[in-house]
Design an enzyme around this catalytic site. Structure first.
Site, PDB file in Angstrom:
ATOM      1  N   CYS A 119      58.889 -51.912-106.246  1.00  0.00           N
ATOM      2  CA  CYS A 119      58.790 -50.799-107.193  1.00  0.00           C
ATOM      3  C   CYS A 119      58.802 -51.302-108.635  1.00  0.00           C
ATOM      4  CB  CYS A 119      59.948 -49.825-106.956  1.00  0.00           C
ATOM      5  SG  CYS A 119      60.078 -48.505-108.180  1.00  0.00           S
ATOM      6  N   CYS A 122      61.436 -49.602-110.832  1.00  0.00           N
ATOM      7  CA  CYS A 122      62.782 -50.110-110.548  1.00  0.00           C
ATOM      8  C   CYS A 122      63.029 -51.415-111.285  1.00  0.00           C
ATOM      9  CB  CYS A 122      62.957 -50.321-109.045  1.00  0.00           C
ATOM     10  SG  CYS A 122      62.736 -48.833-108.039  1.00  0.00           S
TER      11      CYS A 122
END
Length: 221
Positions: A119, A122
């Site tokens: 991600c 993230c």
């Protein structure tokens, strides 16, 4: 050259030259019973090349060893999601570890980050989350890898990444929301709201019983 220095063959072989380049400035005369040393600019057509085997010079390659060490050091560096800011940031690998961490936190505020190693949001947010953890050593930060804990994330209704849960003692779950780096102020506001002095009555509520079910990958925020 008339005044060339005459030396015996044994004396010539016993000479030690400070550098290999000096050896190439002389050659041995083959027409005389005695060997003579002649400057290289006198008889260029009679120069006898010196065999490489006579040169006791071993080249060193310090740059090669440096590159090897640098490569080893790079491979030893932890991946971005493996870095923790301190003892108040904990990696969660199972549902039981998650429940135990909530129980052991007592009245402390617990912030849970659900993330994916793939991600991009993230990864962009993570350094700022680490700085926040350093600024708040009284808060427990739990990191939950989605791919390692899919059934638990399904039970906790985690559908986007990165995603955050806030827990505290007997109050249980206080808040949950998705957040990106651009919206990081949401986390700061939640900390200011929930990290106030208080005393809980009763044991930590945690999240209750979690049902372990298979789940597909969530979408990114």
């Amino acid at each position: 050259m008339a005044d060339a220095i005459r030396l015996s063959s044994s004396l010539i072989h016993s000479l030690r030259f400070p550098s290999p380049s000096l050896l190439t400035t002389f050659h041995l005369a083959s027409n005389s019973p005695h060997s003579s040393l002649v400057p290289i600019n006198q008889n260029l057509d009679k120069i006898i090349p010196i065999a490489p085997a006579r040169l006791a010079c071993t080249p060193r390659k310090p740059s090669l060893s440096f590159k090897v060490r640098a490569t080893v050091n790079e491979t030893e560096q932890p991946k971005w999601w493996e870095r923790n800011s301190g003892p108040n940031m904990i990696d969660i690998h199972s549902t039981q570890e998650f429940l135990d961490a909530l129980s052991q936190a007592g009245d402390r505020l617990v912030i849970v980050e659900f993330y994916g190693t793939w991600c991009a949001s993230c990864r962009a947010l993570f350094p700022k989350l680490c700085r926040t953890a350093q600024e708040h050593p009284d808060i427990t930060f739990l990191k939950v890898n989605f791919d390692e804990n899919k059934p638990m994330c399904k039970s906790l209704n985690v559908k986007v990444l990165p995603y955050f849960h806030f827990y505290r003692g007997a109050d249980g779950q206080l808040e949950s929301f998705s957040c990106s780096l651009a919206k990081f102020q949401k986390i700061k506001d939640a900390i200011e709201l929930h990290n106030t002095a208080r005393c809980s009555i009763g044991p930590p509520r945690g999240v209750g019983d979690l049902k372990l079910e298979p789940v597909s990958a969530p979408k990114m925020d």
